[in-house]
Motif scaffolding. Structure first.
Motif, PDB file in Angstrom:
ATOM      1  N   GLN A 136      18.976  12.016  61.811  1.00 24.70           N
ATOM      2  CA  GLN A 136      17.709  12.316  62.468  1.00 24.70           C
ATOM      3  C   GLN A 136      17.134  11.028  63.018  1.00 24.70           C
ATOM      4  N   ASP A 137      16.399  11.164  64.106  1.00 25.11           N
ATOM      5  CA  ASP A 137      15.718   9.994  64.637  1.00 25.11           C
ATOM      6  C   ASP A 137      14.553   9.645  63.724  1.00 25.11           C
ATOM      7  N   ASP A 138      14.379   8.370  63.461  1.00 30.35           N
ATOM      8  CA  ASP A 138      13.249   7.877  62.684  1.00 30.35           C
ATOM      9  C   ASP A 138      12.014   7.995  63.575  1.00 30.35           C
ATOM     10  N   LEU A 139      11.024   8.724  63.123  1.00 32.74           N
ATOM     11  CA  LEU A 139       9.822   8.972  63.927  1.00 32.74           C
ATOM     12  C   LEU A 139       9.148   7.663  64.330  1.00 32.74           C
ATOM     13  N   ARG A 140       9.178   6.679  63.437  1.00 36.23           N
ATOM     14  CA  ARG A 140       8.568   5.386  63.762  1.00 36.23           C
ATOM     15  C   ARG A 140       9.300   4.722  64.922  1.00 36.23           C
ATOM     16  N   LEU A 141      10.617   4.763  64.910  1.00 37.73           N
ATOM     17  CA  LEU A 141      11.384   4.173  66.009  1.00 37.73           C
ATOM     18  C   LEU A 141      11.107   4.897  67.315  1.00 37.73           C
ATOM     19  N   VAL A 142      10.991   6.206  67.258  1.00 37.20           N
ATOM     20  CA  VAL A 142      10.700   6.985  68.465  1.00 37.20           C
ATOM     21  C   VAL A 142       9.335   6.582  69.030  1.00 37.20           C
ATOM     22  N   LYS A 143       8.340   6.458  68.175  1.00 39.66           N
ATOM     23  CA  LYS A 143       6.994   6.056  68.617  1.00 39.66           C
ATOM     24  C   LYS A 143       7.003   4.641  69.196  1.00 39.66           C
ATOM     25  N   ILE A 144       7.751   3.747  68.581  1.00 38.04           N
ATOM     26  CA  ILE A 144       7.868   2.379  69.104  1.00 38.04           C
ATOM     27  C   ILE A 144       8.559   2.409  70.456  1.00 38.04           C
ATOM     28  N   GLY A 145       9.583   3.232  70.588  1.00 38.10           N
ATOM     29  CA  GLY A 145      10.263   3.386  71.871  1.00 38.10           C
ATOM     30  C   GLY A 145       9.310   3.892  72.949  1.00 38.10           C
ATOM     31  N   GLN A 146       8.461   4.838  72.595  1.00 38.27           N
ATOM     32  CA  GLN A 146       7.476   5.358  73.544  1.00 38.27           C
ATOM     33  C   GLN A 146       6.485   4.265  73.953  1.00 38.27           C
ATOM     34  N   LEU A 147       6.105   3.429  73.005  1.00 38.97           N
ATOM     35  CA  LEU A 147       5.219   2.311  73.298  1.00 38.97           C
ATOM     36  C   LEU A 147       5.875   1.354  74.296  1.00 38.97           C
TER      37      LEU A 147
END
Length: 96
Positions: free
Chosen positions: A6-17
């Motif tokens: 699963q994608d780590d939600l924190r990494l996804v949010k950082i990627g969006q940033l």
């Protein structure tokens, strides 16, 4: 390398940033290719500084940037490295 289930939600949010920071530079940087090419010419003397694959993985939350890459990205985004690190840290801590 171990594949994540699963994608780590924190990494996804950082990627969006990171994606948001790139898009704030304007439409001349709307695509990853344009961003890398333009910043290479404008800031890094035409040298390769990041691959399209690596930037894609960062923006999609597949990888966390190293300290060196974080500093380089901050210059490319035209923001202070401490500011970028602080924003990433805030996202990282918020999602714990």
């Amino acid at each position: 390398m171990v594949e994540r289930k699963q994608d780590d939600l924190r990494l996804v949010k950082i990627g969006q940033l990171l994606l948001e920071k790139r898009k704030l530079l304007g439409k001349n940087y709307s695509s990853r290719e344009k961003f890398i090419y333009s910043r290479s010419k404008e800031l890094f003397g035409g040298k390769d500084w990041i691959s399209i694959r690596h930037l894609t993985n960062l923006e999609l939350g597949k990888n966390l940037p190293s300290i060196n890459m974080l500093i380089t990205l901050s210059y490319a985004y035209e923001i202070d490295p401490i500011e970028l690190f602080s924003e990433i840290l805030a996202v990282y801590e918020m999602e714990e």
